[in-house]
Design an enzyme around this catalytic site. Structure first.
Site, mmCIF file in Angstrom:
data_model
loop_
_atom_site.group_PDB
_atom_site.id
_atom_site.type_symbol
_atom_site.label_atom_id
_atom_site.label_comp_id
_atom_site.label_asym_id
_atom_site.label_seq_id
_atom_site.Cartn_x
_atom_site.Cartn_y
_atom_site.Cartn_z
ATOM 1 C CG HIS A 1 -7.681 2.374 1.216
ATOM 2 N ND1 HIS A 1 -7.400 1.416 1.862
ATOM 3 C CD2 HIS A 1 -8.838 1.842 0.528
ATOM 4 C CE1 HIS A 1 -8.109 0.383 1.778
ATOM 5 N NE2 HIS A 1 -9.036 0.547 0.813
ATOM 6 C CD GLU B 1 -13.191 1.766 1.111
ATOM 7 O OE1 GLU B 1 -13.686 0.869 0.399
ATOM 8 O OE2 GLU B 1 -12.064 1.764 1.566
ATOM 9 C CG ASN C 1 -8.313 0.232 -3.867
ATOM 10 O OD1 ASN C 1 -7.427 0.360 -4.472
ATOM 11 N ND2 ASN C 1 -8.303 0.333 -2.557
HETATM 12 C C1 PEP Z 1 -11.202 -1.520 -0.443
HETATM 13 O O1 PEP Z 1 -9.908 -1.912 -0.636
HETATM 14 O O2 PEP Z 1 -11.336 -0.363 -0.428
HETATM 15 C C2 PEP Z 1 -12.187 -2.379 -0.255
HETATM 16 C C3 PEP Z 1 -13.314 -2.318 -0.056
HETATM 17 O O3 PEP Z 1 -11.667 -3.771 -0.408
HETATM 18 P P1 PEP Z 1 -12.624 -5.094 -0.514
HETATM 19 O O4 PEP Z 1 -13.824 -4.924 -1.579
HETATM 20 O O5 PEP Z 1 -11.658 -6.046 -0.892
HETATM 21 O O6 PEP Z 1 -13.188 -5.274 1.134
#
Ligand code: PEP
Length: 248
Positions: A94, A166, A9
């Site tokens: 997200h 996430e 991403n």
């Molecule tokens: C994301 O933006 O989906 C993400 C997981 O970011 P990071 O890997 O930087 O924590």
């Protein structure tokens, strides 16, 4: 058999020229016969990145879409527009969009339907805040997000969706969930999918972990039974992404 996936991403970090240069640098390092590799990039970077990765195994995704086909929605981008460009998939819901752009479980649900209608693979994000984790309501929170986000999808449609767990407290913070914490929630996601669609369908849905994944921790996370890969922010903009792509 569900797919293994390493998805980057890129967020709002690269101009079109910079995006093409990054795709060019990463392209030879992304070869993989175990997992799908996806670059999710800003709208204006889609065309240059699609052109750059042509002929490789890399798929290209958008970071959002709007849930109507066309009309007076100034500033928005539709699924048919993305499809015509050759985009393969799209991140939906997200946590940054939920937090800064009023994305709700209901808009997420509409966007998932629209992506599927146009053959774009949705990468549907869910995750709890730090306060929710500390209040011990992580699983409850995630179950609600999954049920609302996937409301009305048939089993056939659900199989086309990729889910990214996430935890918000782990995104961009360097604070990665332990593989046990990530597995616990990914398993809970598969359980709720099994309740809705039956375990055969649930077993076919890819569930990714996202939140400070890097070349050093990816292997540990990806070997957990219910984690089928990662959605990667910061580390997807660096050479380190090669280690993540090869961690399966
Ligand atoms: C994301 O933006 O989906 C993400 C997981 O970011 P990071 O890997 O930087 O924590």
């Amino acid at each position: 058999m569900r797919k293994k996936i390493a998805a980057g991403n890129w967020k709002m970090n690269k101009t079109p020229k910079e995006a093409a240069a990054l795709a060019e640098m990463l392209k030879p390092k992304m070869a993989n016969d175990k997992a799908e590799v996806i670059f999710c990039v800003p709208y204006v970077d889609l065309m240059p990145v699609i052109d750059t990765v042509k002929g490789s195994n890399i798929l290209v995704g958008a970071e959002n879409l709007y849930f109507e086909d066309k009309g007076a929605y100034t500033g928005e981008i539709s699924a048919p527009m993305l499809k015509e460009m050759g985009v393969n998939c799209v991140i939906i819901g997200h946590s940054e969009r939920r937090e800064y752009f009023n994305e709700t479980d209901e808009t997420v649900n509409k966007k998932i339907f629209k992506a599927l209608e146009y053959g774009l693979m949705p990468i549907f994000c869910c995750g709890e805040s730090l306060a929710e984790r500390e209040d011990n309501i992580t699983i409850e929170r995630i179950r609600i997000q999954i049920k609302r986000g996937m409301k009305g999808l048939s089993a056939e449609q659900a199989k086309q969706v990729v889910i990214a767990y996430e935890p918000i407290w782990a995104i961009g913070t360097g604070k990665v969930a332990t593989s046990e914490q990530a597995q616990e929630v990914c398993k809970a996601i598969r359980d709720v999918l099994a309740e809705i669609y039956g375990s055969e369908t649930a077993d076919e849905i890819s569930i990714l972990y996202g939140g400070s994944v890097n070349g050093g921790n990816a292997e540990e996370l990806f070997k957990m039974p219910d984690i089928d890969g990662g959605l990667v922010g910061g580390a997807s903009l660096k050479e380190d992404f090669e280690k993540i792509v090869k961690a399966f």
